[in-house]
Structures are given as structure tokens and as C-alpha cells.
Design a protein around this motif. Structure first.
Motif, PDB file in Angstrom:
ATOM      1  N   CYS A 277      83.332  81.074  41.473  1.00 31.30           N
ATOM      2  CA  CYS A 277      82.122  81.873  41.542  1.00 31.30           C
ATOM      3  C   CYS A 277      81.358  81.795  40.223  1.00 31.30           C
ATOM      4  CB  CYS A 277      82.485  83.329  41.846  1.00 31.30           C
ATOM      5  SG  CYS A 277      81.045  84.394  42.009  1.00 31.30           S
ATOM      6  N   PRO A 278      80.075  81.357  40.223  1.00 30.17           N
ATOM      7  CA  PRO A 278      79.341  81.229  38.970  1.00 30.17           C
ATOM      8  C   PRO A 278      79.074  82.585  38.344  1.00 30.17           C
ATOM      9  CG  PRO A 278      77.891  80.857  40.850  1.00 30.17           C
ATOM     10  CD  PRO A 278      79.282  80.967  41.390  1.00 30.17           C
ATOM     11  N   SER A 279      78.951  82.604  37.060  1.00 34.10           N
ATOM     12  CA  SER A 279      78.707  83.847  36.347  1.00 34.10           C
ATOM     13  C   SER A 279      77.934  83.515  35.079  1.00 34.10           C
ATOM     14  CB  SER A 279      80.039  84.525  36.000  1.00 34.10           C
ATOM     15  OG  SER A 279      80.786  83.699  35.125  1.00 34.10           O
ATOM     16  N   PRO A 280      77.337  84.553  34.415  1.00 33.86           N
ATOM     17  CA  PRO A 280      76.590  84.291  33.183  1.00 33.86           C
ATOM     18  C   PRO A 280      77.451  83.609  32.118  1.00 33.86           C
ATOM     19  CG  PRO A 280      76.119  86.482  34.009  1.00 33.86           C
ATOM     20  CD  PRO A 280      77.220  85.949  34.865  1.00 33.86           C
ATOM     21  N   GLY A 281      78.728  83.935  32.062  1.00 30.24           N
ATOM     22  CA  GLY A 281      79.601  83.304  31.074  1.00 30.24           C
ATOM     23  C   GLY A 281      80.321  82.107  31.654  1.00 30.24           C
ATOM     24  N   ALA A 282      79.565  81.196  32.287  1.00 31.86           N
ATOM     25  CA  ALA A 282      80.189  80.095  33.024  1.00 31.86           C
ATOM     26  C   ALA A 282      81.034  79.202  32.128  1.00 31.86           C
ATOM     27  CB  ALA A 282      79.108  79.260  33.714  1.00 31.86           C
ATOM     28  N   GLY A 283      80.577  78.968  30.898  1.00 32.51           N
ATOM     29  CA  GLY A 283      81.338  78.093  30.004  1.00 32.51           C
ATOM     30  C   GLY A 283      82.703  78.654  29.690  1.00 32.51           C
ATOM     31  N   LEU A 284      82.747  79.924  29.293  1.00 35.77           N
ATOM     32  CA  LEU A 284      84.022  80.574  28.989  1.00 35.77           C
ATOM     33  C   LEU A 284      84.873  80.687  30.243  1.00 35.77           C
ATOM     34  CD1 LEU A 284      85.841  82.110  27.033  1.00 35.77           C
ATOM     35  CD2 LEU A 284      84.551  84.190  27.560  1.00 35.77           C
ATOM     36  N   ALA A 285      84.241  81.032  31.370  1.00 32.33           N
ATOM     37  CA  ALA A 285      84.991  81.160  32.630  1.00 32.33           C
ATOM     38  C   ALA A 285      85.609  79.829  33.030  1.00 32.33           C
ATOM     39  CB  ALA A 285      84.065  81.678  33.737  1.00 32.33           C
ATOM     40  N   GLY A 286      84.849  78.749  32.816  1.00 33.60           N
ATOM     41  CA  GLY A 286      85.379  77.430  33.147  1.00 33.60           C
ATOM     42  C   GLY A 286      86.607  77.090  32.339  1.00 33.60           C
ATOM     43  N   GLY A 287      86.593  77.486  31.059  1.00 29.16           N
ATOM     44  CA  GLY A 287      87.764  77.244  30.216  1.00 29.16           C
ATOM     45  C   GLY A 287      88.968  78.035  30.681  1.00 29.16           C
ATOM     46  N   LEU A 288      88.736  79.298  31.067  1.00 28.63           N
ATOM     47  CA  LEU A 288      89.837  80.139  31.553  1.00 28.63           C
ATOM     48  C   LEU A 288      90.377  79.616  32.874  1.00 28.63           C
ATOM     49  CD1 LEU A 288      88.380  83.673  30.711  1.00 28.63           C
ATOM     50  CD2 LEU A 288      90.263  82.498  29.558  1.00 28.63           C
ATOM     51  N   LEU A 289      89.458  79.139  33.745  1.00 26.54           N
ATOM     52  CA  LEU A 289      89.882  78.581  35.024  1.00 26.54           C
ATOM     53  C   LEU A 289      90.767  77.361  34.806  1.00 26.54           C
ATOM     54  CD1 LEU A 289      89.772  78.222  38.085  1.00 26.54           C
ATOM     55  CD2 LEU A 289      87.574  77.063  37.817  1.00 26.54           C
ATOM     56  N   SER A 290      90.337  76.487  33.904  1.00 32.36           N
ATOM     57  CA  SER A 290      91.120  75.284  33.604  1.00 32.36           C
ATOM     58  C   SER A 290      92.491  75.650  33.056  1.00 32.36           C
ATOM     59  CB  SER A 290      90.350  74.414  32.609  1.00 32.36           C
ATOM     60  OG  SER A 290      91.106  73.298  32.240  1.00 32.36           O
ATOM     61  N   GLN A 291      92.522  76.674  32.201  1.00 32.43           N
ATOM     62  CA  GLN A 291      93.798  77.108  31.619  1.00 32.43           C
ATOM     63  C   GLN A 291      94.719  77.673  32.698  1.00 32.43           C
ATOM     64  OE1 GLN A 291      93.868  80.705  29.100  1.00 32.43           O
ATOM     65  NE2 GLN A 291      94.734  79.403  27.494  1.00 32.43           N
ATOM     66  N   LYS A 292      94.151  78.451  33.630  1.00 32.05           N
ATOM     67  CA  LYS A 292      94.970  79.017  34.706  1.00 32.05           C
ATOM     68  C   LYS A 292      95.522  77.918  35.608  1.00 32.05           C
ATOM     69  CE  LYS A 292      93.300  83.768  35.233  1.00 32.05           C
ATOM     70  NZ  LYS A 292      92.715  84.755  36.156  1.00 32.05           N
ATOM     71  N   LYS A 293      94.669  76.936  35.922  1.00 30.54           N
ATOM     72  CA  LYS A 293      95.129  75.834  36.774  1.00 30.54           C
ATOM     73  C   LYS A 293      96.234  75.048  36.092  1.00 30.54           C
ATOM     74  CE  LYS A 293      91.108  74.996  39.719  1.00 30.54           C
ATOM     75  NZ  LYS A 293      90.161  73.983  40.231  1.00 30.54           N
ATOM     76  N   GLU A 294      96.103  74.856  34.781  1.00 32.38           N
ATOM     77  CA  GLU A 294      97.144  74.130  34.044  1.00 32.38           C
ATOM     78  C   GLU A 294      98.462  74.897  34.085  1.00 32.38           C
ATOM     79  OE1 GLU A 294      98.763  71.083  31.619  1.00 32.38           O
ATOM     80  OE2 GLU A 294      97.009  71.219  32.914  1.00 32.38           O
ATOM     81  N   ARG A 295      98.376  76.216  33.946  1.00 35.69           N
ATOM     82  CA  ARG A 295      99.602  77.020  33.998  1.00 35.69           C
ATOM     83  C   ARG A 295     100.209  77.006  35.399  1.00 35.69           C
ATOM     84  NH1 ARG A 295      97.702  82.247  30.294  1.00 35.69           N
ATOM     85  NH2 ARG A 295      98.032  81.239  28.264  1.00 35.69           N
ATOM     86  N   LEU A 296      99.347  77.002  36.411  1.00 36.10           N
ATOM     87  CA  LEU A 296      99.853  76.903  37.786  1.00 36.10           C
ATOM     88  C   LEU A 296     100.573  75.571  38.002  1.00 36.10           C
ATOM     89  CD1 LEU A 296      96.894  78.388  39.876  1.00 36.10           C
ATOM     90  CD2 LEU A 296      99.182  79.357  39.644  1.00 36.10           C
ATOM     91  N   CYS A 297     100.014  74.492  37.433  1.00 32.84           N
ATOM     92  CA  CYS A 297     100.663  73.181  37.549  1.00 32.84           C
ATOM     93  C   CYS A 297     102.031  73.202  36.873  1.00 32.84           C
ATOM     94  CB  CYS A 297      99.788  72.104  36.914  1.00 32.84           C
ATOM     95  SG  CYS A 297      98.320  71.675  37.879  1.00 32.84           S
ATOM     96  N   CYS A 298     102.092  73.769  35.671  1.00 31.89           N
ATOM     97  CA  CYS A 298     103.375  73.844  34.958  1.00 31.89           C
ATOM     98  C   CYS A 298     104.396  74.644  35.757  1.00 31.89           C
ATOM     99  CB  CYS A 298     103.168  74.476  33.575  1.00 31.89           C
ATOM    100  SG  CYS A 298     102.262  73.437  32.417  1.00 31.89           S
ATOM    101  N   LEU A 299     103.928  75.741  36.353  1.00 30.56           N
ATOM    102  CA  LEU A 299     104.817  76.580  37.154  1.00 30.56           C
ATOM    103  C   LEU A 299     105.316  75.814  38.383  1.00 30.56           C
ATOM    104  CD1 LEU A 299     106.071  79.369  37.440  1.00 30.56           C
ATOM    105  CD2 LEU A 299     104.011  80.110  38.642  1.00 30.56           C
ATOM    106  N   ALA A 300     104.408  75.054  39.014  1.00 29.75           N
ATOM    107  CA  ALA A 300     104.798  74.264  40.191  1.00 29.75           C
ATOM    108  C   ALA A 300     105.830  73.209  39.807  1.00 29.75           C
ATOM    109  CB  ALA A 300     103.562  73.612  40.802  1.00 29.75           C
ATOM    110  N   TRP A 301     105.635  72.534  38.672  1.00 29.04           N
ATOM    111  CA  TRP A 301     106.595  71.505  38.246  1.00 29.04           C
ATOM    112  C   TRP A 301     107.977  72.106  37.986  1.00 29.04           C
ATOM    113  CZ3 TRP A 301     102.459  69.829  34.186  1.00 29.04           C
ATOM    114  CH2 TRP A 301     101.446  69.119  34.848  1.00 29.04           C
ATOM    115  N   ARG A 302     107.974  73.236  37.298  1.00 29.55           N
ATOM    116  CA  ARG A 302     109.255  73.880  36.974  1.00 29.55           C
ATOM    117  C   ARG A 302     109.975  74.344  38.248  1.00 29.55           C
ATOM    118  NH1 ARG A 302     111.814  76.713  32.607  1.00 29.55           N
ATOM    119  NH2 ARG A 302     112.772  78.658  33.288  1.00 29.55           N
ATOM    120  N   ALA A 303     109.215  74.999  39.154  1.00 28.56           N
ATOM    121  CA  ALA A 303     109.817  75.476  40.402  1.00 28.56           C
ATOM    122  C   ALA A 303     110.286  74.302  41.255  1.00 28.56           C
ATOM    123  CB  ALA A 303     108.810  76.325  41.172  1.00 28.56           C
ATOM    124  N   ALA A 304     109.532  73.203  41.247  1.00 25.75           N
ATOM    125  CA  ALA A 304     109.943  72.018  41.996  1.00 25.75           C
ATOM    126  C   ALA A 304     111.207  71.410  41.398  1.00 25.75           C
ATOM    127  CB  ALA A 304     108.815  70.983  41.998  1.00 25.75           C
ATOM    128  N   GLY A 305     111.350  71.502  40.065  1.00 28.27           N
ATOM    129  CA  GLY A 305     112.576  71.024  39.425  1.00 28.27           C
ATOM    130  C   GLY A 305     113.789  71.791  39.932  1.00 28.27           C
TER     131      GLY A 305
END
Length: 618
Positions: free
Chosen positions: A422-450
Motif C-alpha cells: 500500500c503506497p504511503s507518503p513515506g514510501a521510501g522508508l516503507a519500501g526499506g522496511l518491507l524489504s527488510q521484513k521479506k528478507e527476515r521471512l526468507c531467513c525464517l523459511a530457510w531455517r524452518a525448512a532446514g
């Protein structure tokens, strides 16, 4: 000799640099004198030769060097008593060709026009190039009339250009006739690439065919055939694509991108043996890393490859790194069920990784390699299927240990895509947080898959208690994620990372439930299967195991009722490889999806049918 001789381009370029200095000094001396019509033919010929050597020495068409042509045109106007300092290059050419009528200057000006066209083609200024040849042909509007409907205007003008005859008293380092052929080939090649990028495939194919029949080296001809194959593939003609790739390799056996494209075409056709053979040949060729062979074609200072540079061409002709090809071999073998070969290729790839993969693979996103933890998990999947369960456990431990510090204690994420984007006035900062959350989700998926892989590996080793421990650890990690945003409604448009996490959770519950059954802990098994059906209602494996658990608990009436309910539901697919959105699950989950399939469907169905038959008679 530098312009015409065969042999190494490097040696010719060194010779060109030496000659460039000699011609440059001579040109400076001549320009120190007032411009005069009697000496201009010689001066313009020296300028032509000098600029040719400049291009040959630099191995590229440098726009800045075109300033030399401009100075030459100004010298012509000066000799005629005119000036044009304030004119653009296009206007300067128009003024010179319309006002200078001296017969002795026509041939030198035409040769200089050919050089100007080379620089403009290299800068993708096709309109300026066409305009120049309208002027050179002296055709004006009638020149357009000679271009029939459907015919390419620039190519028509280039072919109609009457090349001036060479004079023995003014030797040229590259014949104008050869320059014309190179300009025609480059114009067809460049326009073909532009049409290919725009998606106009029939037009692109026609132009590239024109270029293939033109004047170029074997190396460039192989590149043109490779581009023709890509065009044919996008037109839905894979067999035609393969024919052009074979021609590319026949012309230049070192055109390795052709092998890479051939593997992709065979993959599209489902010809796995041919695909793997192409990849193996490509890997072998890259491993040998032979020095570039000397071209058997005449060496020219202006060549087609100096004039045609586009991002699309660089993409189509990108050379794979050996590690990328080795990974593709491993991946395709695993997908095709060639487990022994897959294990060998994955272990070879991991050995390359230890040698410093970051120095071999580009970091611009063009690489075919997935994230490294996924490669480890795919290797573990291959090892499991090969019966090397202890090795698979060790491989997964590497992933688990390296992701431990990358996962927060709690991660709160929106599970639906539109909420996260969802776009917002702070799109740049939000995009960074979104990317960080997705990266953490990937790490969690790899660990759980292990942990998931380790659980199944211990189960296959007959260690049910250890298997339960590993499944439980993975489920414990997954509890760190708090999903919100959709309540209990059907989950549509899920984030890919969330969908993968849910699948891992389901597989872990099924895996742990099966081991509880093995240990006789039927109530705990029943809870896991019930929980699995809450995550994925109607999942065939979870539903079948739920019925089995109820049966073992002697709750046969409930088991029969559930069995009848699931039998009447639309049939799901055991071990399905795709999620709700049609996205394939990661390859590293393939073996777990197979292991979760309920193996006793027929015997369980017979038992329930016998039970229902007995109740009916009673």
C-alpha cells in the motif's frame, strides 16, 4: 597491413595506435596552413585515414572523435569563403553538400560521410544517418520514392549510395566499398535488435536475416544467428531457433551463448537429455577457458562490432560463469529425478563456492543462481532422495547455524500482498522496511525448512523421537511470525514468502504427526493433523492421516464420517508443487512434498468401506 591483414586484433590495434600518431602529426601540419581547394582532397583523405586509425586503436566508436569530421567540414567551407561555426553537425553537412560543388571534393566528402554515418550508427542516431545519405545521394524527396512499401528506408539509402572510386595517388587504409558493407550490416543488425526489444518479432527476424547476409566477421555472424534464434523462440518457433543456434556454433564454435540458449530451447521443448548435454558441453568449454582464437576474417579498423552496442545484445550474449552452469545442471537433474547426478553436481557446486564464488558471479541480478541457503537446502533434498540422510542432516545444520542470528524473536507481518504494498507518503522508508521484513521471512523459511528436512531424514533413519524434536524446533521458529490482516477468511493474494512459510508449517505438522503415530502417541498425532487442516483445509495428506489417527484411536465412526466427507470434496492433489496463486513452491521443498503423501490410501479406504458395510448390515 594494420587495416587489411589477417591475424590478431590486438596486434593490429597496436599497429593502428602507431599509425594514428603519424597521421595525427601530418594532419596538424596541414591545418597550420590556410585552407585551399587544391590541397583539400589530400587533407580530407589524411583526415579519413587518421580517424580510421583512431577508431581501430580505441576498439570503440567514440562520439568525441566525430569532432575531427566537423573540423574537416569547416575547413571545406573556409576554402570556399563560407563559415558554419554556429551550425549543428547535421546542418553543417547540409550546407557543405548543397553549396560545395567542386568535383575533386565529392569523393573525399563521400568517404567522410561514411565515417560520420559510422559514428551516428554507434550512437543509435538512425534518423541523422538516413538524412545524411539522402544528402549524399542528392536525391532529395525522390530518394524516398525509390524506397518501396515495406522496405527499410535506411537500408535502401545505404544500398543506393554510390561509393566514390579510389584514386591511386590517395591511398586509403580501408576501402569505402568495405565501409559501405559494414554500415549496411550494422544498420540491419541494430534495427533488428530494436525491433526485437519492441516485440515486433517478424520485423526483427527480417532485419536480422538481412544482417546475417551482410559483411561481417565470423564472430559477429555467430552473434547474429544467436539473436535470430532468440527472435524465433519468442515467435513460438523453437525448431527454427535451434537451427540458427546450430549455424552459430558452426560459424564460431566459441560462441558459448549459443550453447546456453540451446539449453533453454531444449528445456522449453521438454527434451531433458539434450538440455543436459548442452549444459555439460557449455560447462566443459567454460572450464577450459581457451584464449580467443585469431580471426580468419580480414581485420578492418571499422567493424560491425564497434558500431552495434545495445543493452539487449549484451544480455543475449552474456557469458555464463562455470558455477552458474554447474548449478543449472544440478537443478535440472533434481527436477527430472536424476538424483545421483544431482547430488554430484550440487557437491561440485558447493566446492566451487568454497573457492570464492563471489569472484565468479556478477552481482547485477543477471545471474541464474538462487540464494545460497536455498542451494544448500536443494542439495539436502537431493541427498535425502539418494538415501544419504546423515549427509542431508549435516547440510541443513549449516543453514540453521548461519541463519540463527538473522531472525528476530518476533516478526509481525501482513500476510496479503496489497497490504504490504500500500503506497504511503513515506514510501521510501516503507519500501526499506518491507524489504527488510521479506528478507527476515526468507531467513525464517530457510531455517524452518532446514529443521523440516532434518525431521524427515531422522524419520527415514528410524529415529522417530529425534525426528519429532526437529519438526518441533521448526514449528517453534514459525511461531515467531504473527500474521494479521485477513482473519479467518480464505487467504487470497498471499505474499509468496508467507505462502511458503504456511506450506512448511503444514509439512512440519504432517511430518511430526506421522512420527507420533510411529511412537503410538495417537492423540498428539490427531492434534497435529487437525491443526494442519486448519492451515490448509482439504489438504489430501492431512485429511488422510487424520482419518488414520481416528481409526487407530478406535474412533471408527468419526473416522468413517471424515472419510466420507473428504471423499465427497473436490479431489486435491497429493504433493502439489504449486500454491494458491499458481506460484511453484521452492525446489528445496520437493522431497518433503513427496514424503508427506499418505501412502496407505487404498488399504484405509477398504477398511472403512468394510466397516460401513458391516454397520449397514447390522
Amino acid at each position: 597491413q594494420a587495416a587489411r591483414g589477417s591475424g590478431s586484433g590486438g596486434a593490429a590495434a597496436r599497429e593502428a595506435r602507431q599509425q594514428q600518431g603519424s597521421f595525427g602529426e601530418l594532419l596538424l601540419r596541414m591545418r597550420g596552413l590556410p585552407a585551399a581547394l587544391p590541397t583539400l582532397p589530400l587533407e580530407l583523405t589524411v583526415l579519413y585515414n587518421s580517424l580510421l586509425f583512431t577508431m581501430g586503436a580505441s576498439d570503440s566508436a567514440i562520439e568525441g572523435e566525430a569532432e575531427g569530421i566537423r573540423q574537416g567540414l569547416l575547413r571545406v567551407l573556409e576554402a570556399c569563403g563560407a563559415c558554419g561555426q554556429d551550425l549543428s553537425t547535421e546542418e553543417l553537412w547540409q550546407k557543405v553538400l548543397q553549396e560545395v560543388t567542386a568535383e575533386e571534393l565529392q569523393a573525399p566528402l563521400h568517404r567522410l560521410g561514411g565515417l560520420q554515418a559510422a559514428w551516428w550508427l554507434a550512437a543509435h542516431r538512425l534518423g541523422s544517418t538516413a538524412g545524411l545519405f539522402h544528402l549524399l545521394s542528392n536525391a532529395g524527396d525522390s530518394g524516398r520514392a525509390c524506397c518501396t512499401e515495406g522496405e527499410n528506408e535506411l537500408l535502401s539509402l545505404l544500398k543506393a549510395w554510390r561509393v566514390p572510386a579510389e584514386e591511386a595517388s590517395l591511398p586509403l587504409v580501408q576501402r569505402t566499398e568495405d565501409l559501405k558493407g559494414i554500415l549496411c550490416t550494422a544498420a540491419a543488425f541494430l534495427q533488428g535488435l530494436q525491433e526485437l526489444e519492441a516485440g515486433n518479432f517478424p520485423a526483427a527476424f527480417s532485419l536480422l536475416q538481412e544482417a546475417a547476409g551482410g559483411f561481417c566477421s565470423k564472430r559477429v555472424l555467430a552473434q547474429i544467428y544467436t539473436c535470430l534464434s532468440c527472435c524465433a523462440q519468442r515467435m513460438g518457433k523453437p525448431q527454427t531457433a535451434l537451427q540458427h543456434l546450430k549455424r552459430a556454433l558452426q560459424v564460431d564454435f566459441q560462441c558459448l551463448p549459443a550453447l546456453s540458449h540451446a539449453a533453454a530451447v531444449y528445456h522449453e521443448l521438454g527434451e531433458t537429455d539434450a538440455e543436459l548435454q548442452a549444459l555439460a558441453l557449455l560447462y566443459e568449454a567454460l572450464e577450459k577457458n581457451p584464449p580467443a582464437a585469431a580471426s580468419s576474417s580480414p581485420y578492418f579498423l571499422i567493424r560491425t562490432e564497434l558500431l552495434v552496442h545495445t543493452p539487449l545484445l549484451a544480455t543475449l550474449l552474456r557469458h555464463c560463469h562455470p558455477s552458474e552452469v554447474k548449478y543449472l545442471l544440478a537443478q535440472r537433474c533434481l527436477q527430472d529425478g536424476r538424483v545421483a547426478d544431482a547430488v554430484e553436481h550440487y557437491l561440485d557446486f558447493l566446492a566451487l563456492l568454497q573457492e570464492g564464488l563471489q569472484q565468479q558471479v556478477p552481482l547485477d541480478g543477471s545471474s541464474a543462481l538462487p540464494r545460497i541457503p536455498e542451494v544448500f537446502l536443494e542439495a539436502a533434498s537431493a541427498l535425502e532422495q539418494a538415501g544419504r540422510h546423515q549427509d542431508a542432516i549435516t547440510m541443513c545444520e549449516e543453514v540453521i547455524s548461519r541463519t540463527t542470528d538473522l531472525i528476530p524473536r518476533m516478526l509481525r507481518v501482513e500476510e496479503r500482498l496489497e497490504q504490504m504494498e500500500c503506497p504511503s507518503p513515506g514510501a521510501g522508508l516503507a519500501g526499506g522496511l518491507l524489504s527488510q521484513k521479506k528478507e527476515r521471512l526468507c531467513c525464517l523459511a530457510w531455517r524452518a525448512a532446514g529443521y523440516l528436512h532434518q525431521g524427515w531424514a531422522w524419520a527415514m533413519l528410524g529415529e522417530s523421537k529425534e525426528a519429532v524434536t526437529q519438526f518441533s524446533r521448526g514449528l517453534g521458529d514459525l511461531l515467531r511470525v504473527q500474521l494479521y490482516g485477513s482473519g479467518v477468511e480464505p487467504k487470497e493474494n498471499l505474499l509468496p514468502e508467507v505462502e511458503v512459510l504456511q506450506k512448511i508449517r503444514l509439512l512440519s505438522l504432517i511430518g511430526r504427526g506421522t512420527q507420533f503415530l510411529e511412537l503410538g502417541r495417537h492423540k498428539e498425532a490427531l492434534l497435529d493433523f487437525q491443526h494442519g487442516l486448519q492451515i490448509s483445509p482439504g489438504d489430501p495428506a492431512a485429511a488422510s492421516y487424520l482419518v488414520q489417527a481416528l481409526w487407530k484411536l478406535d474412533r471408527k465412526q468419526e473416522a468413517a464420517a471424515h472419510w466420507q466427507k473428504f471423499s465427497q470434496s473436490p479431489p486435491g492433489e497429493d504433493g502439489q508443487q504449486e500454491g494458491r496463486q499458481g506460484r511453484p513452491f521452492p525446489l528445496y521443498l520437493a522431497s518433503c512434498l513427496k514424503q508427506a503423501v499418505f501412502p496407505h490410501s487404498e488399504s484405509l479406504a477398504r477398511s472403512i468401506q468394510d466397516y460401513l458395510g458391516t454397520r449397514s448390515r447390522d
